[in-house]
Design an enzyme around this catalytic site. Structure first.
Site, PDB file in Angstrom:
ATOM      1  N   ARG A  84       0.840  -1.198   0.000  1.00 13.83           N
ATOM      2  CA  ARG A  84       0.000   0.000   0.000  1.00 13.83           C
ATOM      3  C   ARG A  84       0.878   1.252   0.000  1.00 13.83           C
ATOM      4  O   ARG A  84       1.897   1.283   0.678  1.00 13.83           O
ATOM      5  CB  ARG A  84      -0.889   0.014   1.262  1.00 13.83           C
ATOM      6  CG  ARG A  84      -2.216  -0.687   1.053  1.00 13.83           C
ATOM      7  CD  ARG A  84      -3.004  -0.905   2.309  1.00 13.83           C
ATOM      8  NE  ARG A  84      -3.110   0.217   3.229  1.00 13.83           N
ATOM      9  CZ  ARG A  84      -3.788   0.163   4.379  1.00 13.83           C
ATOM     10  NH1 ARG A  84      -4.417  -0.946   4.727  1.00 13.83           N
ATOM     11  NH2 ARG A  84      -3.842   1.190   5.181  1.00 13.83           N
ATOM     12  N   ARG A  99       0.013   8.397  10.574  1.00 13.69           N
ATOM     13  CA  ARG A  99      -1.227   7.646  10.861  1.00 13.69           C
ATOM     14  C   ARG A  99      -1.352   7.398  12.355  1.00 13.69           C
ATOM     15  O   ARG A  99      -2.441   7.490  12.933  1.00 13.69           O
ATOM     16  CB  ARG A  99      -1.222   6.317  10.081  1.00 13.69           C
ATOM     17  CG  ARG A  99      -1.553   6.525   8.604  1.00 13.69           C
ATOM     18  CD  ARG A  99      -1.113   5.367   7.739  1.00 13.69           C
ATOM     19  NE  ARG A  99      -1.778   4.126   8.031  1.00 13.69           N
ATOM     20  CZ  ARG A  99      -1.406   2.946   7.539  1.00 13.69           C
ATOM     21  NH1 ARG A  99      -0.372   2.880   6.718  1.00 13.69           N
ATOM     22  NH2 ARG A  99      -2.067   1.857   7.848  1.00 13.69           N
TER      23      ARG A  99
HETATM   24  P1  AP5 Z   1      -3.774  -5.737   9.272  1.00 14.23           P
HETATM   25  O1  AP5 Z   1      -4.737  -6.753   9.770  1.00 14.23           O
HETATM   26  O2  AP5 Z   1      -3.787  -5.430   7.809  1.00 14.23           O
HETATM   27  O3  AP5 Z   1      -3.858  -4.419  10.177  1.00 14.23           O
HETATM   28  P2  AP5 Z   1      -5.005  -3.314  10.327  1.00 14.23           P
HETATM   29  O4  AP5 Z   1      -5.262  -3.094  11.772  1.00 14.23           O
HETATM   30  O5  AP5 Z   1      -6.171  -3.642   9.461  1.00 14.23           O
HETATM   31  O6  AP5 Z   1      -4.162  -2.088   9.825  1.00 14.23           O
HETATM   32  P3  AP5 Z   1      -4.422  -0.976   8.726  1.00 14.23           P
HETATM   33  O7  AP5 Z   1      -3.061  -0.411   8.434  1.00 14.23           O
HETATM   34  O8  AP5 Z   1      -5.189  -1.491   7.529  1.00 14.23           O
HETATM   35  O9  AP5 Z   1      -5.310  -0.008   9.487  1.00 14.23           O
HETATM   36  P4  AP5 Z   1      -5.520   1.448   9.254  1.00 14.23           P
HETATM   37  O10 AP5 Z   1      -6.573   1.699  10.229  1.00 14.23           O
HETATM   38  O11 AP5 Z   1      -4.318   2.316   9.351  1.00 14.23           O
HETATM   39  O12 AP5 Z   1      -5.876   1.524   7.676  1.00 14.23           O
HETATM   40  P5  AP5 Z   1      -7.257   1.685   6.890  1.00 14.23           P
HETATM   41  O13 AP5 Z   1      -7.179   0.876   5.677  1.00 14.23           O
HETATM   42  O14 AP5 Z   1      -8.413   1.510   7.812  1.00 14.23           O
HETATM   43  O15 AP5 Z   1      -2.294  -6.214   9.699  1.00 14.23           O
HETATM   44  C1  AP5 Z   1      -1.150  -5.469   9.319  1.00 14.23           C
HETATM   45  C2  AP5 Z   1      -0.020  -6.464   8.973  1.00 14.23           C
HETATM   46  O16 AP5 Z   1       0.381  -7.165  10.162  1.00 14.23           O
HETATM   47  C3  AP5 Z   1      -0.402  -7.527   7.953  1.00 14.23           C
HETATM   48  O17 AP5 Z   1       0.686  -7.788   7.112  1.00 14.23           O
HETATM   49  C4  AP5 Z   1      -0.729  -8.790   8.812  1.00 14.23           C
HETATM   50  O18 AP5 Z   1      -0.406  -9.977   8.126  1.00 14.23           O
HETATM   51  C5  AP5 Z   1       0.177  -8.573  10.028  1.00 14.23           C
HETATM   52  N1  AP5 Z   1      -0.449  -9.019  11.269  1.00 14.23           N
HETATM   53  C6  AP5 Z   1      -1.752  -8.835  11.655  1.00 14.23           C
HETATM   54  N2  AP5 Z   1      -1.952  -9.312  12.889  1.00 14.23           N
HETATM   55  C7  AP5 Z   1      -0.759  -9.789  13.317  1.00 14.23           C
HETATM   56  C8  AP5 Z   1      -0.321 -10.401  14.523  1.00 14.23           C
HETATM   57  N3  AP5 Z   1      -1.172 -10.604  15.546  1.00 14.23           N
HETATM   58  N4  AP5 Z   1       0.982 -10.757  14.646  1.00 14.23           N
HETATM   59  C9  AP5 Z   1       1.850 -10.537  13.618  1.00 14.23           C
HETATM   60  N5  AP5 Z   1       1.501  -9.971  12.438  1.00 14.23           N
HETATM   61  C10 AP5 Z   1       0.211  -9.596  12.291  1.00 14.23           C
HETATM   62  O19 AP5 Z   1      -7.237   3.231   6.527  1.00 14.23           O
HETATM   63  C11 AP5 Z   1      -6.364   3.750   5.547  1.00 14.23           C
HETATM   64  C12 AP5 Z   1      -6.625   5.254   5.361  1.00 14.23           C
HETATM   65  O20 AP5 Z   1      -7.975   5.444   4.877  1.00 14.23           O
HETATM   66  C13 AP5 Z   1      -6.556   6.110   6.638  1.00 14.23           C
HETATM   67  O21 AP5 Z   1      -5.238   6.511   6.939  1.00 14.23           O
HETATM   68  C14 AP5 Z   1      -7.457   7.286   6.252  1.00 14.23           C
HETATM   69  O22 AP5 Z   1      -6.805   8.189   5.395  1.00 14.23           O
HETATM   70  C15 AP5 Z   1      -8.566   6.617   5.465  1.00 14.23           C
HETATM   71  N6  AP5 Z   1      -9.702   6.191   6.328  1.00 14.23           N
HETATM   72  C16 AP5 Z   1     -10.132   4.910   6.537  1.00 14.23           C
HETATM   73  N7  AP5 Z   1     -11.179   4.891   7.381  1.00 14.23           N
HETATM   74  C17 AP5 Z   1     -11.424   6.198   7.702  1.00 14.23           C
HETATM   75  C18 AP5 Z   1     -12.373   6.817   8.558  1.00 14.23           C
HETATM   76  N8  AP5 Z   1     -13.301   6.126   9.236  1.00 14.23           N
HETATM   77  N9  AP5 Z   1     -12.322   8.174   8.670  1.00 14.23           N
HETATM   78  C19 AP5 Z   1     -11.407   8.907   7.996  1.00 14.23           C
HETATM   79  N10 AP5 Z   1     -10.474   8.372   7.182  1.00 14.23           N
HETATM   80  C20 AP5 Z   1     -10.483   7.022   7.029  1.00 14.23           C
END
Ligand code: AP5
Length: 217
Positions: free
Chosen positions: A159, A170
């Site tokens: 990403r 973030r």
């Molecule tokens: P993963 O499960 O992908 O983590 P995640 O918590 O889903 O992390 P994100 O980075 O997707 O969350 P985010 O909230 O920053 O992004 P979002 O897409 O919502 O795991 C991460 C990695 O670790 C993977 O490789 C996995 O394999 C590994 N892993 C997982 N669990 C593990 C464990 N227990 N042990 C070891 N490894 C592990 O948002 C992106 C952007 O969209 C934001 O910055 C913002 O600009 C916008 N946005 C989204 N929602 C909103 C909202 N509601 N309001 C305003 N802006 C928003």
């Protein structure tokens, strides 16, 4: 069942939501995934969201609330799990209002707690499949062939917001704008904290324990 999964970037929300929907038959509603789909489709919303996302800033509430309301309205009777939404207190209040106007409510808020030191490694090592959305990690959750999706053979991608610099921003925004959402739900007495520092399988066990209790009530 209507669930919210809260947690910092990299806490494992997306990974765990995929397992929750498989076991409990819910729909996974990820605001980040929906925004990325809008971007890929070149919609007005996607264009507006792009610069915010790439810098690690939150997309304005006005755009997000409407987008998520549309997704929630289409969710099946069995329910949904929200991932990445709500992310501001204003979003949470508007979600409550819109659910209660249709006689619905959130059944559980699960908060994945993760130490900041491990977030950067999780996020910068993440790779995902542009075709099926499967998520891997270069160390923790490897694909069978490096760089190739196990499900469909597509080349895995990183990403654009998964760089050290953007992760810092973030996390800053998470502390300033999203941690108050945890307090918002704690004040309603509905948050269950989950230790998300362990491996993904261990975290799943903890989550399923909580959700099984809920289902059996
Ligand atoms: P993963 O499960 O992908 O983590 P995640 O918590 O889903 O992390 P994100 O980075 O997707 O969350 P985010 O909230 O920053 O992004 P979002 O897409 O919502 O795991 C991460 C990695 O670790 C993977 O490789 C996995 O394999 C590994 N892993 C997982 N669990 C593990 C464990 N227990 N042990 C070891 N490894 C592990 O948002 C992106 C952007 O969209 C934001 O910055 C913002 O600009 C916008 N946005 C989204 N929602 C909103 C909202 N509601 N309001 C305003 N802006 C928003």
């Amino acid at each position: 069942m209507r669930i919210i999964l809260l947690g910092a970037p990299g806490a494992g929300k997306g990974t765990q939501c995929k397992r929750i929907v498989e076991k409990y038959g819910l729909q996974h509603l990820s605001s980040g995934d929906i925004l990325r789909q809008e971007r890929a489709a070149g919609t007005e919303l996607g264009k507006k969201a792009q610069s915010y996302m790439d810098s690690g800033a939150l997309v304005p509430d006005g755009l997000i609330v409407e987008m998520m309301a549309r997704a929630i309205n289409k969710a099946p009777e069995s329910g949904f799990v929200l991932d990445g939404f709500p992310r501001t207190v204003n979003q949470a209040a508007q979600l409550d209002e819109s659910l209660s106007s249709s006689g619905q409510k959130i059944d559980a808020v699960l908060n994945l707690q993760v130490d900041e030191e491990i977030v950067d490694r999780r996020i910068t090592g993440r790779r995902s499949c542009p075709e099926c959305g499967a998520v891997y990690h270069i160390e923790n959750l490897k694909s069978k062939i490096e760089g190739i999706c196990d499900n469909d053979g597509a080349n895995l991608v990183q990403r654009p917001d998964d760089t050290h610099e953007v992760v810092k921003n973030r996390l800053k925004n998470y502390h300033e704008q999203t941690e108050p959402v945890v307090d918002y739900y704690k004040n309603n007495g509905s948050v269950q904290d989950i230790d998300a520092n362990e491996g993904a399988d261990e975290v799943t066990v903890l989550l399923f324990e909580k959700l099984d209790t809920l289902v059996s009530v």
